[in-house]
Design a protein around this motif. Structure first.
Motif, mmCIF file in Angstrom:
data_model
loop_
_atom_site.group_PDB
_atom_site.id
_atom_site.type_symbol
_atom_site.label_atom_id
_atom_site.label_comp_id
_atom_site.label_asym_id
_atom_site.label_seq_id
_atom_site.Cartn_x
_atom_site.Cartn_y
_atom_site.Cartn_z
ATOM 1 N N ILE A 118 -10.174 -0.832 10.598
ATOM 2 C CA ILE A 118 -9.993 -1.274 9.218
ATOM 3 C C ILE A 118 -10.004 -2.801 9.223
ATOM 4 O O ILE A 118 -9.346 -3.432 10.057
ATOM 5 N N THR A 119 -10.768 -3.392 8.327
ATOM 6 C CA THR A 119 -10.911 -4.846 8.307
ATOM 7 C C THR A 119 -9.874 -5.478 7.384
ATOM 8 O O THR A 119 -9.273 -4.812 6.541
ATOM 9 N N ASP A 120 -9.694 -6.786 7.538
ATOM 10 C CA ASP A 120 -8.784 -7.515 6.654
ATOM 11 C C ASP A 120 -9.252 -7.414 5.207
ATOM 12 O O ASP A 120 -8.435 -7.321 4.284
ATOM 13 N N GLU A 121 -10.564 -7.422 5.013
ATOM 14 C CA GLU A 121 -11.119 -7.297 3.662
ATOM 15 C C GLU A 121 -10.784 -5.932 3.060
ATOM 16 O O GLU A 121 -10.432 -5.832 1.873
ATOM 17 N N GLN A 122 -10.871 -4.880 3.869
ATOM 18 C CA GLN A 122 -10.518 -3.550 3.385
ATOM 19 C C GLN A 122 -9.022 -3.451 3.061
ATOM 20 O O GLN A 122 -8.635 -2.812 2.087
ATOM 21 N N ILE A 123 -8.204 -4.079 3.875
ATOM 22 C CA ILE A 123 -6.762 -4.061 3.617
ATOM 23 C C ILE A 123 -6.454 -4.723 2.279
ATOM 24 O O ILE A 123 -5.699 -4.186 1.460
ATOM 25 N N LYS A 124 -7.037 -5.880 2.038
ATOM 26 C CA LYS A 124 -6.826 -6.561 0.754
ATOM 27 C C LYS A 124 -7.320 -5.696 -0.400
ATOM 28 O O LYS A 124 -6.630 -5.520 -1.411
ATOM 29 N N GLY A 125 -8.513 -5.131 -0.240
ATOM 30 C CA GLY A 125 -9.070 -4.304 -1.307
ATOM 31 C C GLY A 125 -8.221 -3.092 -1.591
ATOM 32 O O GLY A 125 -7.994 -2.725 -2.754
ATOM 33 N N MET A 126 -7.718 -2.462 -0.539
ATOM 34 C CA MET A 126 -6.887 -1.271 -0.696
ATOM 35 C C MET A 126 -5.599 -1.574 -1.441
ATOM 36 O O MET A 126 -5.187 -0.845 -2.343
ATOM 37 N N LEU A 127 -4.949 -2.684 -1.083
ATOM 38 C CA LEU A 127 -3.653 -3.017 -1.669
ATOM 39 C C LEU A 127 -3.773 -3.647 -3.047
ATOM 40 O O LEU A 127 -2.752 -3.889 -3.710
ATOM 41 N N THR A 128 -4.997 -3.906 -3.508
ATOM 42 C CA THR A 128 -5.193 -4.431 -4.864
ATOM 43 C C THR A 128 -5.991 -3.461 -5.733
ATOM 44 O O THR A 128 -6.503 -3.838 -6.785
ATOM 45 N N SER A 129 -6.091 -2.207 -5.277
ATOM 46 C CA SER A 129 -6.924 -1.227 -5.977
ATOM 47 C C SER A 129 -6.123 -0.184 -6.742
ATOM 48 O O SER A 129 -6.674 0.781 -7.253
#
Length: 337
Positions: A118-129
């Motif tokens: 899991i990438t840092d970009e995916q983590i940010k996207g997940m937690l802001t979705s």
């Protein structure tokens, strides 16, 4: 408007199975959508983990996914965005979460993942979705124990990703619930207490789940055969064992519906990456067991098609000439909770 419609739908679902209607008057309130059935791990009790060749492997295309969500959003309260694979391997996965959970659909979204990639970009996207809940599948507190089941996994990477996710939750003031999901098996049951302490340090909830003998064979084989074949994985501590090892049956306390009546054919549905529809996420996605294909038919046609009606008749003990996978599942004593 959506909330009223969904409330009415819940009433229709309950009326459907209470009145013994094999033709559903409600629509599924829970949907499982499989972003992919690819997985980088080789878990020995999982059909994907052992690279089962009875299915094709692929990714749910975002455009088709959106059409499916558009069809079912009027009724769905929850969308479970995982099934027989690791969802983060689909590069469109974050967009999938947002499309279901944000305006205009606002369906509660739930994800389970092993967090090895899991990438840092995916983590940010997940937690802001507006994701409702993330379950992190971590079955051990040391690499030696963890990798016995999560074959090919790296526990240090997983724990680092979990820390990043918790930090992102705080940074973005996310309401996403983060759970550590620990399947208790014979080889890891001695680490339960340590896992509790670590979860507290991580600032996440922890759930301890009973091991199943085999994720695919659970419904295809009788319980006693499952225990004989896969008993080496089952924990000694009866608190974490779903089975009565003496009688070789499911424990009554573990089975929510002790009369073996399954409401799932009235209340939920599962759609895999290629559009095939199944009665629940417990069924491995072999084409012979599908109820229909949502890319080829309107979902309503499938929902009250001959296979779904036959599945409901099976649960209702009504005369029925067509055998579906639900017949096999019920016959073999699967825990219909």
């Amino acid at each position: 408007m959506f909330e009223l419609r969904k409330k009415i739908n819940r009433i229709k679902i309950k009326l459907g199975y209470t009145l013994g209607l094999s033709k559903a008057i409600g629509m599924p309130k829970k949907i499982t959508i499989e972003p992919t059935n690819h997985c980088q791990l080789k878990c020995p009790l999982c059909a994907t983990g052992v690279r089962d060749t009875s299915v094709e492997y692929g990714l749910f295309k975002l455009k088709k996914y959106k059409k499916v969500v558009d069809q079912l959003a009027k009724w769905a309260q929850t969308v479970q965005l995982f099934s027989w694979g690791e969802p983060f391997l689909n590069k469109s996965f974050i967009k999938m979460i947002g499309y279901a959970s944000q305006n205009p659909h606002k369906i509660r979204s739930v994800v389970s993942a092993n967090l090895n990639d899991i990438t840092d970009e995916q983590i940010k996207g997940m937690l802001t979705s507006n994701l409702g809940m993330l379950g992190a599948s971590i079955d051990g507190t040391t690499q030696e124990v963890y990798e016995k089941y999560r074959v090919g996994g790296n526990l240090e990477v997983v724990f680092n990703n979990l820390k990043k996710i918790v930090a992102a939750k705080k940074l973005y003031k996310s309401n996403t619930i983060i759970n550590w999901d620990f399947i208790v098996m014979k080889h890891n049951e001695h680490q339960v207490e340590e896992a509790k302490k670590m979860a507290k340090d991580f600032e996440v909830n922890i759930n301890f789940n009973c091991a199943r003998a085999n994720l695919k064979q659970n419904y295809l084989s009788p319980v006693d055969e499952l225990i004989d074949t896969y008993g080496e994985w089952l924990p000694d501590n009866p608190e974490y064992n779903a089975y009565d090892m003496d009688t070789k049956t499911y424990k009554p306390s573990f089975v929510e519906n002790t009369n073996k009546f399954c409401r799932k054919p009235w209340a939920e549905t599962s759609i895999n990456w290629n559009g095939d529809v199944f009665p629940c996420c417990a069924v491995h996605t072999e084409e012979k067991d599908r109820m229909g294909n949502v890319f080829e038919q309107d979902f309503k046609e499938i929902w009250n098609g001959e296979k779904y009606i036959a599945a409901r008749k099976e649960m209702l003990d009504q005369p029925n000439e067509l055998e579906t996978i639900c017949h096999t599942c019920k016959k073999n004593g699967y825990d219909l909770s």
